[in-house]
Motif scaffolding. Structure first.
Motif, mmCIF file in Angstrom:
data_model
loop_
_atom_site.group_PDB
_atom_site.id
_atom_site.type_symbol
_atom_site.label_atom_id
_atom_site.label_comp_id
_atom_site.label_asym_id
_atom_site.label_seq_id
_atom_site.Cartn_x
_atom_site.Cartn_y
_atom_site.Cartn_z
ATOM 1 N N ASP A 18 38.372 -35.119 17.782
ATOM 2 C CA ASP A 18 37.119 -34.194 17.490
ATOM 3 C C ASP A 18 36.169 -35.010 17.170
ATOM 4 O OD1 ASP A 18 38.866 -31.908 18.073
ATOM 5 O OD2 ASP A 18 39.543 -31.710 15.925
ATOM 6 N N PHE A 19 34.852 -34.437 17.509
ATOM 7 C CA PHE A 19 33.723 -35.129 17.298
ATOM 8 C C PHE A 19 33.134 -34.305 15.776
ATOM 9 C CE2 PHE A 19 33.886 -36.864 21.349
ATOM 10 C CZ PHE A 19 33.534 -38.206 21.267
ATOM 11 N N GLU A 20 32.557 -35.137 15.052
ATOM 12 C CA GLU A 20 31.855 -34.379 13.638
ATOM 13 C C GLU A 20 30.690 -35.053 13.746
ATOM 14 O OE1 GLU A 20 32.686 -35.059 9.359
ATOM 15 O OE2 GLU A 20 34.408 -34.784 10.373
ATOM 16 N N SER A 21 29.407 -34.285 13.209
ATOM 17 C CA SER A 21 28.281 -34.532 13.294
ATOM 18 C C SER A 21 27.901 -34.702 11.541
ATOM 19 C CB SER A 21 27.221 -33.670 13.989
ATOM 20 O OG SER A 21 25.815 -34.024 13.576
ATOM 21 N N THR A 22 27.332 -35.732 11.267
ATOM 22 C CA THR A 22 26.944 -35.879 9.854
ATOM 23 C C THR A 22 25.268 -36.062 9.644
ATOM 24 O OG1 THR A 22 27.384 -38.471 10.107
ATOM 25 C CG2 THR A 22 28.861 -36.962 9.215
ATOM 26 N N GLN A 23 24.623 -35.463 9.146
ATOM 27 C CA GLN A 23 23.370 -35.261 8.935
ATOM 28 C C GLN A 23 22.768 -35.980 7.724
ATOM 29 O OE1 GLN A 23 21.509 -34.295 11.503
ATOM 30 N NE2 GLN A 23 23.360 -33.695 12.474
ATOM 31 N N SER A 24 22.105 -36.837 7.778
ATOM 32 C CA SER A 24 21.578 -37.374 6.428
ATOM 33 C C SER A 24 19.990 -37.730 6.683
ATOM 34 C CB SER A 24 22.391 -38.784 5.865
ATOM 35 O OG SER A 24 21.825 -39.450 7.035
ATOM 36 N N LEU A 25 19.472 -37.103 5.786
ATOM 37 C CA LEU A 25 17.718 -37.493 5.911
ATOM 38 C C LEU A 25 17.224 -38.938 5.366
ATOM 39 C CD1 LEU A 25 16.517 -33.811 5.036
ATOM 40 C CD2 LEU A 25 17.054 -34.744 7.472
ATOM 41 N N SER A 26 17.964 -39.750 5.995
ATOM 42 C CA SER A 26 17.547 -40.979 5.565
ATOM 43 C C SER A 26 16.150 -41.781 5.992
ATOM 44 C CB SER A 26 18.515 -42.205 5.881
ATOM 45 O OG SER A 26 18.716 -42.083 7.115
ATOM 46 N N SER A 27 15.801 -41.036 7.083
ATOM 47 C CA SER A 27 14.375 -41.591 7.681
ATOM 48 C C SER A 27 13.770 -40.510 8.193
ATOM 49 C CB SER A 27 14.680 -42.622 8.662
ATOM 50 O OG SER A 27 15.525 -41.769 9.764
ATOM 51 N N TRP A 28 12.260 -40.606 8.720
ATOM 52 C CA TRP A 28 11.611 -39.832 9.260
ATOM 53 C C TRP A 28 10.926 -40.701 10.516
ATOM 54 C CZ3 TRP A 28 11.181 -34.688 7.580
ATOM 55 C CH2 TRP A 28 11.770 -34.431 6.626
ATOM 56 N N ASN A 29 10.749 -39.473 11.389
ATOM 57 C CA ASN A 29 10.386 -40.289 12.778
ATOM 58 C C ASN A 29 9.184 -39.798 13.135
ATOM 59 O OD1 ASN A 29 12.983 -41.692 13.149
ATOM 60 N ND2 ASN A 29 13.620 -39.889 13.890
ATOM 61 N N MET A 30 8.204 -40.422 13.273
ATOM 62 C CA MET A 30 6.803 -39.793 13.800
ATOM 63 C C MET A 30 6.595 -40.117 15.333
ATOM 64 S SD MET A 30 2.765 -40.852 12.719
ATOM 65 C CE MET A 30 3.129 -40.587 11.186
ATOM 66 N N THR A 31 6.127 -38.955 16.124
ATOM 67 C CA THR A 31 5.985 -38.920 17.421
ATOM 68 C C THR A 31 4.574 -38.392 17.928
ATOM 69 O OG1 THR A 31 7.004 -36.734 17.503
ATOM 70 C CG2 THR A 31 8.694 -38.451 17.907
ATOM 71 N N VAL A 32 4.378 -38.973 18.746
ATOM 72 C CA VAL A 32 2.959 -38.569 19.409
ATOM 73 C C VAL A 32 3.341 -38.371 20.988
ATOM 74 C CG1 VAL A 32 0.936 -39.476 20.222
ATOM 75 C CG2 VAL A 32 1.450 -40.283 18.195
ATOM 76 N N GLY A 33 2.795 -37.224 21.321
ATOM 77 C CA GLY A 33 3.192 -36.686 22.620
ATOM 78 C C GLY A 33 2.077 -36.018 23.462
ATOM 79 N N ALA A 34 2.273 -35.813 24.567
ATOM 80 C CA ALA A 34 1.247 -35.221 25.511
ATOM 81 C C ALA A 34 1.852 -34.047 26.394
ATOM 82 C CB ALA A 34 0.446 -36.242 26.325
ATOM 83 N N GLY A 35 0.978 -33.002 26.772
ATOM 84 C CA GLY A 35 1.586 -32.103 27.516
ATOM 85 C C GLY A 35 0.617 -31.513 28.627
ATOM 86 N N TYR A 36 1.076 -31.337 29.765
ATOM 87 C CA TYR A 36 0.316 -30.840 30.842
ATOM 88 C C TYR A 36 0.375 -29.422 31.340
ATOM 89 C CZ TYR A 36 -2.196 -30.882 35.563
ATOM 90 O OH TYR A 36 -2.815 -30.170 36.559
ATOM 91 N N ARG A 37 -0.421 -28.427 31.308
ATOM 92 C CA ARG A 37 -0.187 -27.351 31.725
ATOM 93 C C ARG A 37 0.071 -27.164 33.360
ATOM 94 N NH1 ARG A 37 -1.977 -22.278 29.240
ATOM 95 N NH2 ARG A 37 -3.513 -23.525 28.109
ATOM 96 N N CYS A 38 1.101 -26.847 33.742
ATOM 97 C CA CYS A 38 1.205 -26.846 35.222
ATOM 98 C C CYS A 38 0.766 -25.478 35.873
ATOM 99 C CB CYS A 38 2.799 -27.048 35.600
ATOM 100 S SG CYS A 38 3.397 -28.359 35.006
ATOM 101 N N TYR A 39 1.136 -24.232 35.183
ATOM 102 C CA TYR A 39 0.989 -23.140 35.476
ATOM 103 C C TYR A 39 0.904 -22.046 34.295
ATOM 104 C CZ TYR A 39 1.302 -18.658 38.395
ATOM 105 O OH TYR A 39 1.153 -17.348 38.498
ATOM 106 N N GLU A 40 -0.043 -21.402 34.165
ATOM 107 C CA GLU A 40 -0.279 -20.194 33.001
ATOM 108 C C GLU A 40 0.527 -20.921 31.502
ATOM 109 O OE1 GLU A 40 0.976 -16.433 34.141
ATOM 110 O OE2 GLU A 40 -0.754 -16.366 35.702
ATOM 111 N N LYS A 41 1.733 -20.397 31.370
ATOM 112 C CA LYS A 41 2.496 -20.744 30.011
ATOM 113 C C LYS A 41 3.556 -21.995 30.295
ATOM 114 C CE LYS A 41 1.730 -16.353 27.731
ATOM 115 N NZ LYS A 41 2.231 -15.353 27.272
ATOM 116 N N LEU A 42 3.476 -22.433 31.627
ATOM 117 C CA LEU A 42 4.597 -23.546 31.986
ATOM 118 C C LEU A 42 4.100 -24.880 31.822
ATOM 119 C CD1 LEU A 42 7.149 -24.227 33.069
ATOM 120 C CD2 LEU A 42 6.139 -24.225 35.360
ATOM 121 N N TRP A 43 4.507 -25.589 30.652
ATOM 122 C CA TRP A 43 4.046 -26.991 30.339
ATOM 123 C C TRP A 43 4.954 -28.181 30.737
ATOM 124 C CZ3 TRP A 43 -0.769 -28.091 27.861
ATOM 125 C CH2 TRP A 43 -1.306 -26.828 27.223
ATOM 126 N N LEU A 44 4.385 -29.135 30.873
ATOM 127 C CA LEU A 44 5.235 -30.256 31.414
ATOM 128 C C LEU A 44 4.786 -31.431 30.187
ATOM 129 C CD1 LEU A 44 7.386 -32.075 32.894
ATOM 130 C CD2 LEU A 44 5.181 -32.552 34.330
#
Length: 80
Positions: free
Chosen positions: A54-80
């Motif tokens: 069996d697989f078990e997930s362990t969560q520890s908040l030992s680090s924080w990740n900063m991300t930068v992203g971009a999105g493009y609106r393809c159609y009305e509320k559909l984003w890529l």
């Protein structure tokens, strides 16, 4: 397994969105009607452990990740 979360979404202008969701705060800026950029911070440090087939997930908040992203609106509320 899920994370409980709590927060608010503040829209100071039509181009800016500040999501103060704990533990995933995000700042978004719409450069134009089609392009969006985001800066986000999220918890890191999860791992998977296999025990007796069996697989078990362990969560520890030992680090924080900063991300930068971009999105493009393809159609009305559909984003890529």
């Amino acid at each position: 397994m899920g994370y409980p979360y709590l927060g608010v979404n503040w829209l100071p202008t039509p181009r800016w969105s500040i999501a103060l969701m704990i533990p995933w705060p995000t700042i978004s800026y719409a450069v134009s009607d089609r392009w969006l950029v985001q800066l986000a911070v999220g918890p890191g440090g999860s791992s998977w452990v296999q025990r007796d087939g069996d697989f078990e997930s362990t969560q520890s908040l030992s680090s924080w990740n900063m991300t930068v992203g971009a999105g493009y609106r393809c159609y009305e509320k559909l984003w890529l």
